[in-house]
Design an enzyme around this catalytic site. Structure first.
Site, PDB file in Angstrom:
ATOM      1  N   LYS A 191      76.851   9.810  34.629  1.00  0.00           N
ATOM      2  CA  LYS A 191      76.197  10.885  33.896  1.00  0.00           C
ATOM      3  C   LYS A 191      75.231  10.284  32.882  1.00  0.00           C
ATOM      4  O   LYS A 191      75.586   9.333  32.169  1.00  0.00           O
ATOM      5  CB  LYS A 191      77.279  11.725  33.205  1.00  0.00           C
ATOM      6  CG  LYS A 191      76.813  12.971  32.494  1.00  0.00           C
ATOM      7  CD  LYS A 191      78.034  13.752  32.003  1.00  0.00           C
ATOM      8  CE  LYS A 191      77.674  15.022  31.268  1.00  0.00           C
ATOM      9  NZ  LYS A 191      78.896  15.785  30.868  1.00  0.00           N
ATOM     10  N   SER A 263      78.891  20.421  32.156  1.00  0.00           N
ATOM     11  CA  SER A 263      77.607  19.755  32.050  1.00  0.00           C
ATOM     12  C   SER A 263      77.500  18.520  32.938  1.00  0.00           C
ATOM     13  O   SER A 263      76.421  17.952  33.070  1.00  0.00           O
ATOM     14  CB  SER A 263      77.346  19.355  30.594  1.00  0.00           C
ATOM     15  OG  SER A 263      78.234  18.327  30.189  1.00  0.00           O
ATOM     16  N   SER A 287      83.502  20.424  31.143  1.00  0.00           N
ATOM     17  CA  SER A 287      82.354  19.839  31.834  1.00  0.00           C
ATOM     18  C   SER A 287      82.690  18.936  33.006  1.00  0.00           C
ATOM     19  O   SER A 287      81.788  18.459  33.695  1.00  0.00           O
ATOM     20  CB  SER A 287      81.480  19.069  30.839  1.00  0.00           C
ATOM     21  OG  SER A 287      80.818  19.968  29.999  1.00  0.00           O
TER      22      SER A 287
END
Length: 558
Positions: A191, A263, A287
């Site tokens: 990420k 996310s 997330s």
């Protein structure tokens, strides 16, 4: 590190305990100004009391100005470390042998596209037996990233030069008999809130889209030390909320008209689409759970204090967690075994062992379930009922349990306050206007509103959080693992606040073709038992073996 639609509650407050105050030009604070300001927090001091406080308030303002002159980059944590360990709790301090099932009789498929959905042990066996080189495998995934990544909008950066360099190095090491283990030569993604040498770390946000933090985050370094090949940095909703980032909106490979939630949007989409064997995500309030649900992946959110966050963007120092997004529970165990543990840099990390091995008998674990949540009416209830039925048929006794009855949702103001501190400079500089999302629930509004939460109220919330931690400990004294519907926001909120680990795994599909998941919860530092139980469930079902068609040509992207 928030899922799309996550609860963000903003408390109201003012100057009383040191929160942000502003005054116009050189006008002095007056009793009238303070009288109006106290309405924000529901207090009612009389004029004499307010007049007596004016000198202190002026001094607080002067203190704020001095403190603001001190540079505070995002990687500087407050001198307060969150402790998720309740009174009376002890974790095992004996480190045992890590062991996973060995892949056997693995052959290189005639149709190379099938490699995209091989498990980590299968890929590792192909590399170990030299049926495929790390360089060949890396090129295979690089090609898929280039082919499908733009449609899914799930990649910020392809690290091709680095990846090929690392792959060739891995091949030389393996040829020389220096095999490092299961992840040696296997590509992965992270990420894009984890820093990486030479490559941008954008945090998914326009103000930082060209930012370079020239160091490898601890998680990245540990995976590379294990022989892993970094091939891509995956998208995240701007500053870890939702699936909208500065370059677009990340899509679910099951339906590119649907967002992949957030996310950790890009990590889940890329793994589900077979663009990466595994990827790293983060969670503050859903997330990892939410995008894993939208994309049909297996996601592990570890116990708070398990994985170093050094090199990771801070949103909430007391709630941020880092974990793997994979195809299966066992893949998650393999990756977690490399990334967990202290690094001497993140002071919140505990030195607790991860004893995942074949000796854990899932049928001997004490298993609970949130009975009232499963009894509610919701769209994919039949999938969850099938999960419960499959476990019962396999000999698992499910014991009804309930969560503590405390105001957990209200405690999520923690994220707003800590996030406002983490991005103080962004707010005060006005550069928050560069963020794509500017609606009333977006970060710019949240950060501004959080400036009015008093320090006293924030600390009172943390005291209630202490009660929540203790009561959760009591609830789980006789339980090793419990099940929750993945949609259950109460469980998601409570356990992110208390720091408990969870594994979310696919368990079917909705009528619209989008995947669904079930959530398995564990005790603090109980990832070994938790992942063993999730693996057991996946051994009696085949949901994790379902993959999207990848035929995007006939689908319209909105």
């Amino acid at each position: 590190m928030l899922r799309k639609g996550a609860i963000v509650l903003i408390g109201a407050g003012c100057f009383i305990s040191g929160a942000f105050i502003s005054k116009v030009a050189d006008d002095k604070l007056t009793v009238g100004i303070v009288r109006e300001a106290q309405k924000l927090i529901g207090l009612n001091f009389n004029d004499a009391q307010l007049d007596s406080a004016l000198t202190n308030l002026e001094r607080f303002q002067q203190n704020y100005e001095v403190i603001r002159k001190q540079p505070l980059p995002n990687n500087v944590a407050p001198a307060i470390t969150f402790n998720p360990i309740p009174v009376g709790f002890e974790f095992d301090k004996t480190k045992g042998k890590f062991e996973v099932a060995k892949a056997s009789n693995v052959k290189l498929p005639q149709n190379r596209d099938e490699l995209a959905f091989y498990s980590v042990p299968q890929l590792a066996e192909l590399i170990r037996t030299k049926q495929i080189s790390s360089e060949e495998l890396t090129k295979f995934y690089l090609d898929r990233l280039k082919k499908y990544g733009p449609t899914l909008e799930c990649i910020t950066t392809i690290t091709e030069e680095l990846a090929l360099e690392q792959a060739r190095k891995a091949d030389k090491e393996i040829k020389a008999g220096k095999y490092k283990g299961t992840l040696h030569g296997i590509p992965f993604g992270v990420k894009d809130l984890l820093s990486t040498k030479k490559y941008k770390t954008t945090w998914g946000a326009m103000p930082y889209k060209d930012q370079v933090i020239d160091e490898d985050a601890t998680v990245v370094q540990r995976l590379q030390d294990a022989g892993g090949i970094l091939v891509a940095k995956t998208t995240l909703g701007a500053l870890a909320m939702g699936d909208v980032w500065y370059g677009g909106k990340t899509r679910s490979p099951w339906d590119i008209n649907q967002g992949s939630s957030g996310s950790s949007a890009g990590s889940a989409a890329a793994v589900a689409a077979g663009l990466l064997p595994y990827a790293i995500g983060t969670e503050t309030l859903g997330s990892i759970v939410s995008p894993s649900t939208a994309c049909g992946t297996t996601g592990l959110r570890p116990t708070f204090g398990r994985v170093s966050r050094h090199g990771a963007m801070a949103l909430s120092w007391s709630m941020d967690k880092i974990g793997p997004i994979t195809r299966s529970a066992e893949d998650a165990a393999i990756v977690f075994n490399v990334i967990y543990g202290p690094d001497g840099k993140d002071q919140s990390v505990y030195d607790a062992p991860f004893n995942y091995n074949q000796s854990i008998n899932p049928k001997k674990l004490r298993v609970g379930y949130l009975k009232k949540d499963f009894e509610r009416t919701y769209g994919f209830k039949e999938n969850d009922e099938a999960t419960l039925a499959a476990l019962r048929k396999a000999g698992i006794e499910l014991v009804p349990i309930e969560l503590p009855d405390l105001p957990a949702r209200e405690l999520t103001l923690t994220i707003s306050v800590e996030g406002a501190a983490a991005f103080d400079e962004l707010t005060r500089s006005g550069r928050d206007s560069l963020l794509v999302a500017q609606h009333k629930n977006a970060w710019p509004t949240s950060f501004r509103a959080a400036r009015f939460v008093p320090a006293v109220e924030y600390l009172q919330a943390q005291r209630v959080r202490t009660l929540l931690i203790q009561q959760m400990h009591e609830k789980l004294k006789d339980i090793d693992v419990y099940l929750s519907p993945s949609f259950a926001s109460s469980n998601l909120v409570v356990t992110n606040l208390t720091g408990h680990p969870c594994v979310v795994v696919p368990n079917g599909f909705q009528k619209n073709g989008m995947p669904t998941t079930i959530t398995f919860m564990g005790k603090l530092f109980g990832e070994a038992e938790l992942l063993s139980f999730a693996k057991f469930y996946q051994s009696i079902t085949n949901h994790e073996e379902q993959h999207p068609s990848m035929d995007f040509t006939t689908k319209k992207k909105s």
